[in-house]
Write a protein that holds these residues in place. Structure first.
Motif, PDB file in Angstrom:
ATOM      1  N   THR A 229       0.527  -1.110   0.261  1.00  0.00           N
ATOM      2  CA  THR A 229      -0.022  -0.264  -0.181  1.00  0.00           C
ATOM      3  C   THR A 229       0.591   1.128   0.092  1.00  0.00           C
ATOM      4  N   ARG A 230       0.143   2.032  -0.887  1.00  0.00           N
ATOM      5  CA  ARG A 230       1.353   3.600  -0.793  1.00  0.00           C
ATOM      6  C   ARG A 230       0.659   4.452   0.082  1.00  0.00           C
ATOM      7  N   ILE A 231       1.407   5.447   0.452  1.00  0.00           N
ATOM      8  CA  ILE A 231       0.885   6.306   1.251  1.00  0.00           C
ATOM      9  C   ILE A 231      -0.345   7.031   0.510  1.00  0.00           C
ATOM     10  N   GLY A 232      -1.280   7.240   1.758  1.00  0.00           N
ATOM     11  CA  GLY A 232      -2.705   8.053   1.448  1.00  0.00           C
ATOM     12  C   GLY A 232      -3.869   6.952   0.297  1.00  0.00           C
ATOM     13  N   GLU A 233      -3.074   5.519  -0.354  1.00  0.00           N
ATOM     14  CA  GLU A 233      -4.037   5.169  -1.584  1.00  0.00           C
ATOM     15  C   GLU A 233      -5.285   4.657  -0.634  1.00  0.00           C
ATOM     16  N   CYS A 234      -5.257   4.221   0.885  1.00  0.00           N
ATOM     17  CA  CYS A 234      -6.406   4.094   1.256  1.00  0.00           C
ATOM     18  C   CYS A 234      -7.816   4.822   1.547  1.00  0.00           C
ATOM     19  N   ALA A 235      -7.174   6.398   0.649  1.00  0.00           N
ATOM     20  CA  ALA A 235      -8.308   7.366   1.170  1.00  0.00           C
ATOM     21  C   ALA A 235      -9.191   7.146   0.334  1.00  0.00           C
ATOM     22  N   VAL A 236     -10.654   7.571   0.273  1.00  0.00           N
ATOM     23  CA  VAL A 236     -11.709   7.519  -0.095  1.00  0.00           C
ATOM     24  C   VAL A 236     -11.383   9.155  -1.082  1.00  0.00           C
ATOM     25  N   LEU A 237     -11.447   9.494  -2.105  1.00  0.00           N
ATOM     26  CA  LEU A 237     -10.927  10.427  -2.410  1.00  0.00           C
ATOM     27  C   LEU A 237     -12.301  11.208  -2.712  1.00  0.00           C
ATOM     28  N   CYS A 238     -12.277  12.780  -3.303  1.00  0.00           N
ATOM     29  CA  CYS A 238     -13.454  13.266  -3.790  1.00  0.00           C
ATOM     30  C   CYS A 238     -13.676  13.858  -4.880  1.00  0.00           C
ATOM     31  N   PRO A 239     -14.406  12.967  -5.538  1.00  0.00           N
ATOM     32  CA  PRO A 239     -15.026  12.797  -7.232  1.00  0.00           C
ATOM     33  C   PRO A 239     -14.532  14.499  -7.381  1.00  0.00           C
ATOM     34  N   ALA A 240     -15.424  15.212  -7.023  1.00  0.00           N
ATOM     35  CA  ALA A 240     -15.656  16.672  -7.411  1.00  0.00           C
ATOM     36  C   ALA A 240     -14.196  17.393  -7.761  1.00  0.00           C
ATOM     37  N   CYS A 241     -13.387  17.194  -7.067  1.00  0.00           N
ATOM     38  CA  CYS A 241     -12.181  18.081  -7.261  1.00  0.00           C
ATOM     39  C   CYS A 241     -11.357  17.288  -8.431  1.00  0.00           C
ATOM     40  N   PRO A 242     -10.140  18.646  -8.225  1.00  0.00           N
ATOM     41  CA  PRO A 242      -9.650  17.761 -10.563  1.00  0.00           C
ATOM     42  C   PRO A 242      -9.096  16.551  -9.299  1.00  0.00           C
ATOM     43  N   GLN A 243      -8.814  15.670  -9.615  1.00  0.00           N
ATOM     44  CA  GLN A 243      -7.523  14.370  -9.747  1.00  0.00           C
ATOM     45  C   GLN A 243      -6.812  14.582 -11.500  1.00  0.00           C
ATOM     46  N   PRO A 244      -6.163  14.518 -11.478  1.00  0.00           N
ATOM     47  CA  PRO A 244      -5.067  14.142 -12.500  1.00  0.00           C
ATOM     48  C   PRO A 244      -5.270  12.753 -12.717  1.00  0.00           C
ATOM     49  N   GLY A 245      -5.261  12.697 -13.998  1.00  0.00           N
ATOM     50  CA  GLY A 245      -5.217  10.834 -13.995  1.00  0.00           C
ATOM     51  C   GLY A 245      -6.452  10.828 -14.010  1.00  0.00           C
ATOM     52  N   LEU A 246      -7.379  11.333 -13.714  1.00  0.00           N
ATOM     53  CA  LEU A 246      -8.498  10.721 -13.280  1.00  0.00           C
ATOM     54  C   LEU A 246      -9.835  11.496 -13.580  1.00  0.00           C
ATOM     55  N   ASN A 247      -9.914  12.211 -13.465  1.00  0.00           N
ATOM     56  CA  ASN A 247     -10.584  13.411 -13.752  1.00  0.00           C
ATOM     57  C   ASN A 247     -10.466  14.407 -14.920  1.00  0.00           C
ATOM     58  N   LEU A 248      -9.381  14.352 -15.205  1.00  0.00           N
ATOM     59  CA  LEU A 248      -9.774  15.818 -15.982  1.00  0.00           C
ATOM     60  C   LEU A 248      -9.160  15.372 -17.674  1.00  0.00           C
ATOM     61  N   GLY A 292       0.388   5.969   7.530  1.00  0.00           N
ATOM     62  CA  GLY A 292       0.159   6.624   6.580  1.00  0.00           C
ATOM     63  C   GLY A 292      -0.376   6.211   5.359  1.00  0.00           C
ATOM     64  N   TRP A 293      -1.800   5.293   5.282  1.00  0.00           N
ATOM     65  CA  TRP A 293      -2.063   4.761   4.133  1.00  0.00           C
ATOM     66  C   TRP A 293      -3.658   5.801   3.640  1.00  0.00           C
ATOM     67  N   GLY A 294      -4.119   6.499   5.047  1.00  0.00           N
ATOM     68  CA  GLY A 294      -5.315   6.713   4.998  1.00  0.00           C
ATOM     69  C   GLY A 294      -4.720   8.326   5.344  1.00  0.00           C
ATOM     70  N   TYR A 295      -5.535   9.017   6.083  1.00  0.00           N
ATOM     71  CA  TYR A 295      -5.418  10.679   6.033  1.00  0.00           C
ATOM     72  C   TYR A 295      -4.324  10.926   7.087  1.00  0.00           C
ATOM     73  N   PHE A 296      -4.659  10.496   7.860  1.00  0.00           N
ATOM     74  CA  PHE A 296      -2.901  10.474   8.910  1.00  0.00           C
ATOM     75  C   PHE A 296      -1.469  10.515   7.714  1.00  0.00           C
ATOM     76  N   VAL A 297      -0.757  11.794   8.716  1.00  0.00           N
ATOM     77  CA  VAL A 297       0.545  10.822   7.738  1.00  0.00           C
ATOM     78  C   VAL A 297       1.312  10.094   8.322  1.00  0.00           C
ATOM     79  N   GLU A 298       2.752   9.887   7.819  1.00  0.00           N
ATOM     80  CA  GLU A 298       3.077   8.405   8.141  1.00  0.00           C
ATOM     81  C   GLU A 298       3.704   8.917   9.431  1.00  0.00           C
ATOM     82  N   GLN A 299       3.513   8.691  10.565  1.00  0.00           N
ATOM     83  CA  GLN A 299       3.907   9.136  12.117  1.00  0.00           C
ATOM     84  C   GLN A 299       5.471   9.003  11.733  1.00  0.00           C
ATOM     85  N   GLU A 300       6.347   8.120  11.257  1.00  0.00           N
ATOM     86  CA  GLU A 300       7.481   8.600  11.391  1.00  0.00           C
ATOM     87  C   GLU A 300       8.659  10.022  11.135  1.00  0.00           C
TER      88      GLU A 300
END
Length: 963
Positions: A229-248, A292-300
């Motif tokens: 799992t990459r950093i932030g990959e488990c977060a639910v993205l906002c569909p209305a915000c600009p997401q490069p590579g997804l909805n632009l 750091g897979w979700g919304y909190f930053v990687e703690q270390e």
């Protein structure tokens, strides 16, 4: 009637039936109704119907419902019993009813299962057959969740875990509270011992949450598994915000700013000091299940950054005394004084890898890290960053970033091009210069964004602060991550009605504000054409370079009250009754020289008759106001003067009437009717004057008299508007003077008296205009005039308002009147009607009024532009939502053929089913939104046709805008 009132009539019936259920409800057969062989003594609390059965039948009927609650009849009442005691045992790893060749009984045979209806001790056999999976896998495949992976003796049903998961999202209840409710369902009297499995349930809940996050992030459909799992990959993205590579769309980053601004990313930076954590436990004792897979930053990495920059100097605020800047927070006994975040500022969504603990206030080192971590590396997006203290925070942001770790400096070259603003609700707490330089209302290409989205998100999460404050660091981060994810998902499937509601309002307000701006500008351009062009150029220059002097700020130093009042009085008005009366007198003189004068009386000509009549009408209003204002405590001298004024007015009216009857003989008949006892007039201000505009159609009147009154009435309306504007500006100044300088009862009473006098002038001028307009309307019908309605609009109560918002705090508290926001405020049409003044009087418009008109023109233009931008932005967001959902559905479909870690057919089918189910859900949401939004374009077109066209873009060229 209220339904409860009707229910009260049958209340005793409900009570009796509820008590009836405590017995056998008439089921007193001697033999079991199913097998007809044994005495029936047992019933199920969870099964429908509540049949009383024998032991063998109750056990056989619950082979598929072994976690139901059973009661036994003891001859007098029902008592709790367990299916385990009646002989029911679960056999794992085999179909229900099949026998295992090597059943294994758990040690002490005290296996406990937590279910939605309580805590149960069950009879259970593990499978010991050759090739049987491990015990915890057998429990998982049976539909339960084991507490451990070694020798499990506790499990929870998936139903109870799912129920708690959703209940905790909606009610914010803790695991302890939920478990206590389950134990009371098991025994609400405390007479039977209930196995204490709270700690086990706590761990199972945390593991279940973590698995659901990984599952919905497609980590189960990836060969690298959870560790990949990459950093932030488990977060639910906002569909209305600009997401490069997804909805632009392709090439979006190559467009000029004039077209590219709709792809801006709006970030809301804020801190929440309710989400504290006490100084208990530690990272080693309670680590997070994710890194750091979700919304909190990687703690270390975050902790290392904070330790390096903990001693960085933080300058004091040069704006207001913001506690966020000055770090005035108590942190005794706390490991975290709160959390900070950099979330979506338009749709209330949390962004991936953007939340972190705060140690002491909103230190720049913390907030910088959260902002930089939330941005994709080397992003090409234009960013608008909203922060309560943006005026201080952005000042040295680039310089601070240069001292940070290399991983945080991927966007350092673009920080200077970001737009930094202050949320609308927090902006009034700043100094006056910040209120224009950092305002969402005045900056271009931001729509109607308010920047307050983080505050709304905190309101949702704050109820859980009580329980998370007592958690260890890892448990707290995992719990908050889970709640943030649910919040984002709710925002996703509610995006349809949310955007529809917003665009419905935006289209309406855009048409209305654009129309009002055009009307205001057209009124000003008639006599202030040069000034309006200068204002326009100034606004465009400021929008390109906000460091220039703001056109939204007043540049006139306000003078003392007495000088201000005198200056208001000496301003030359436009077209006045006196000027028209002089013109009519000169015309009479010319006609008289030619022998064509319209004069039936040696003293009064026709035009003089009408002019004096209007003068008497005005005097009637003044005398009435003076008499009514005496009150009960008036002195005899005051009363005598009032009677003297009334007598003088009466004599003037009687003299004027004798002249009027020569020009309009029919008025004599009207006055005879008025002299009747039932129509007798008591006061001189109530005597009708019967000017041409008030004559009934049966009374003939010379057309020249009608023309005289028309000219005088139009001038009277213009004069009334001049008086109204002066009175409103005077009242506004008095309010400012009172709020700034009046202290104590004596000064406040004096100020309030002056304000009341100004209000009398406002009311008198408004009444004068309304009277003139009614007369103009009637005269227009007689003369056949057209177009007067646009020149003399109806003066409603809401139209009598100053240029700038004024609110008397005392009146505001009493009436609880809600003040319109800057974006929805409407300028009254009276300020666009400067009148038919000559060039000399326009040139002498005082500096105060000219400055006020400039500021209000700029604000009116900004209001119209922001609402137009909002419509454009919302349409783009709708498009992005639909594209995002389709891309997500396609991504899930592409994962449907994943083989899995085991590769057996059953597991592959599960992977395929879940992936296709998620794809179907997103397409269903998309179809629902498309149906919901299908009439949006038609609605926009319809509203656009009913109002003025949109404001043309003021930029001279695309290159100039880019610069």
């Amino acid at each position: 009637n209220h339904p409860l009132q009707a229910w009260l009539y049958d209340r005793d019936v409900f009570l009796a039936e509820d008590i009836r259920r405590e017995g056998r409800r008439g089921m007193i057969e001697e033999l079991c109704p199913r097998c007809l062989s044994t005495e029936p003594r047992y019933r199920c609390q969870d099964c429908e119907g509540g049949d009383v059965l024998c032991q063998e039948c109750i056990v056989s009927s619950h082979r598929y419902n072994g976690l139901h609650a059973i009661e036994a009849w003891n001859g007098f009442c029902f008592q709790h019993t367990m299916l385990k005691a009646l002989g029911l045992r679960f056999q794992l790893n085999h179909r229900i009813g099949d026998k295992c060749s090597d059943p294994i009984v758990p040690q002490k045979d005290d296996f406990v299962v937590i279910h939605v209806n309580g805590v149960h001790e069950v009879g259970l056999n593990f499978c010991g057959c050759v090739g049987a999976p491990e015990r915890f896998v057998q429990i998982l495949r049976f539909g339960w969740f084991p507490a451990t992976t070694g020798l499990p003796k506790t499990a929870a049903s998936l139903a109870v875990l799912k129920q708690f998961h959703l209940v905790s999202f909606e009610s914010k209840c803790s695991v302890f509270e939920f478990y206590q409710a389950l134990t009371r369902l098991t025994d609400n009297a405390g007479v039977r011992p209930v196995r204490n499995r709270y700690r086990a349930f706590l761990n199972m809940v945390r593991e279940y949450r973590h698995l659901k996050i990984l599952k919905r992030a497609r980590r189960g459909h990836d060969s690298t598994g959870a560790e990949g799992t990459r950093i932030g990959e488990c977060a639910v993205l906002c569909p209305a915000c600009p997401q490069p590579g997804l909805n632009l769309p392709p090439g979006w980053d190559k467009l000029p700013l004039k077209e590219r601004w709709i792809y801006r990313l709006f970030l809301g930076i804020d801190a929440n000091f309710r989400l504290k954590r006490r100084a208990i436990s530690s990272e080693s004792a309670d680590p997070s299940l994710s890194k750091g897979w979700g919304y909190f930053v990687e703690q270390e990495a975050y902790s290392e950054h904070i330790s390096v920059h903990a001693e960085d100097a933080q300058p004091k605020s040069t704006c207001s005394s913001h506690s966020a800047v000055n770090n005035s927070r108590l942190t005794d006994g706390l490991s975290a004084s709160g959390v900070g975040s950099a979330g979506c500022a338009r749709h209330d969504c949390m962004r991936p890898h953007s939340v972190g603990d705060l140690q002491k206030g909103e230190r720049y080192a913390n907030m910088d890290y959260l902002l930089l971590s939330s941005l994709p590396p080397d992003t090409l997006l234009d960013v608008v960053a909203s922060y309560d203290i943006a005026c201080q925070w952005c000042r040295n942001l680039i310089a601070r970033t240069l001292t940070y770790a290399k991983s945080l400096r991927t966007n350092e070259g673009r920080l200077g091009s970001f737009t930094y603003l202050v949320p609308k609700f927090h902006l009034p707490a700043h100094v006056e210069s910040c209120q224009t330089q950092f305002s969402f209302n005045f900056h271009p290409y931001v729509g109607r964004t308010d920047g307050e989205a983080p505050e709304r998100g905190w309101a949702h999460i704050n109820p859980i602060a009580t329980s998370t404050a007592e958690m260890g660091p890892g448990s707290r981060r995992d719990t908050l991550d889970d709640h943030f994810g649910d919040w984002n998902w709710k925002k996703t499937f509610q995006m349809g009605p949310t955007l529809l509601r917003r665009i419905t309002l935006a289209v309406k307000e855009s048409a209305d504000q654009t129309f009002r701006y055009h009307q205001f500008e057209l009124g000003l351009r008639k006599k202030l054409t040069k000034e309006v062009k200068e204002w326009e150029a100034e606004v465009l220059a400021w929008e390109r370079d906000p460091t220039l002097p703001s056109p939204f700020e007043s540049r006139v130093k306000r003078m003392p009250f007495l000088l201000f009042s005198v200056r208001l009085l000496i301003v030359k008005p436009g077209l006045t009754q006196e000027a028209v009366r002089r013109t009519l007198a000169e015309e009479d003189r010319k006609l008289q020289k030619g022998g064509n004068a319209y004069s039936l009386h040696p003293t009064y000509s026709g035009s003089e008759l009408i002019a004096v009549g209007l003068e008497l009408e005005e005097q009637q209003r003044r005398v009435e106001i003076g008499t009514r204002s005496l009150g009960n405590k008036a002195t005899e001298d005051m009363k005598a003067k009032a009677v003297s004024r009334e007598n003088s007015l009466l004599r003037r009216i009687q003299q004027w009437i004798t002249v009027q009857e020569r020009y309009v003989p029919g008025t004599q008949l009207l006055r005879q009717d008025e002299a009747a006892p039932e129509n007798s007039v008591k006061q001189p201000w109530q005597m009708p004057l019967f000017l041409p505009s008030s004559l009934p159609p049966t009374i003939p009147c010379d057309s020249r008299l009608v023309s005289f009154e028309w000219r005088l009435r139009t001038a009277q309306a213009q004069t009334a508007l001049d008086e109204l504007r002066r009175a409103l500006r005077l009242r506004s100044f008095l309010y400012i003077d009172k709020d700034r300088f009046s202290r104590g009862q004596r000064q406040n009473t004096r100020s309030q008296t002056l304000i009341q006098r100004a209000q009398v002038k406002v009311d008198a001028a408004a009444a004068k205009y309304r009277t003139a307009r009614v007369a103009i309307m009637r005269l227009g019908l007689l003369k056949g005039e057209v177009g007067w309605e646009a020149e003399y609009p109806c003066l409603e109560k809401d139209d009598v308002q100053p240029l700038h918002v004024e609110m008397n705090r005392d009146v505001e508290k009493k009436k609880k009147k809600k003040k319109a926001s800057e974006g929805r405020r409407k300028v009254s049409w009276i300020w666009g009607k400067l009148g038919e003044a000559d060039e000399e009087s326009i040139a002498e418009v005082n500096e105060d009024l000219r400055d006020d008109l400039r500021v209000e023109w700029c604000k009116s233009r900004a209001r119209a532009k922001r609402w137009q931008e909002e419509v454009t932005l919302l349409k783009e967001e709708m498009r992005r939502v639909l594209v995002f959902l389709e891309v997500e559905a396609g991504t899930w479909e592409s994962r449907s053929e994943f083989q899995g870690v085991c590769g057996d057919e059953a597991q592959q089918e599960g992977y395929r089913a879940y992936a296709l189910q998620q794809a179907a859900i997103r397409r269903e949401i998309k179809s629902k939104f498309e149906e919901m939004w299908e009439d949006v374009d038609g609605y926009i077109k319809l509203q656009g046709e009913t109002k003025a066209p949109v404001i043309p873009d003021d930029a001279e060229s695309e290159d100039e805008v880019d610069e």
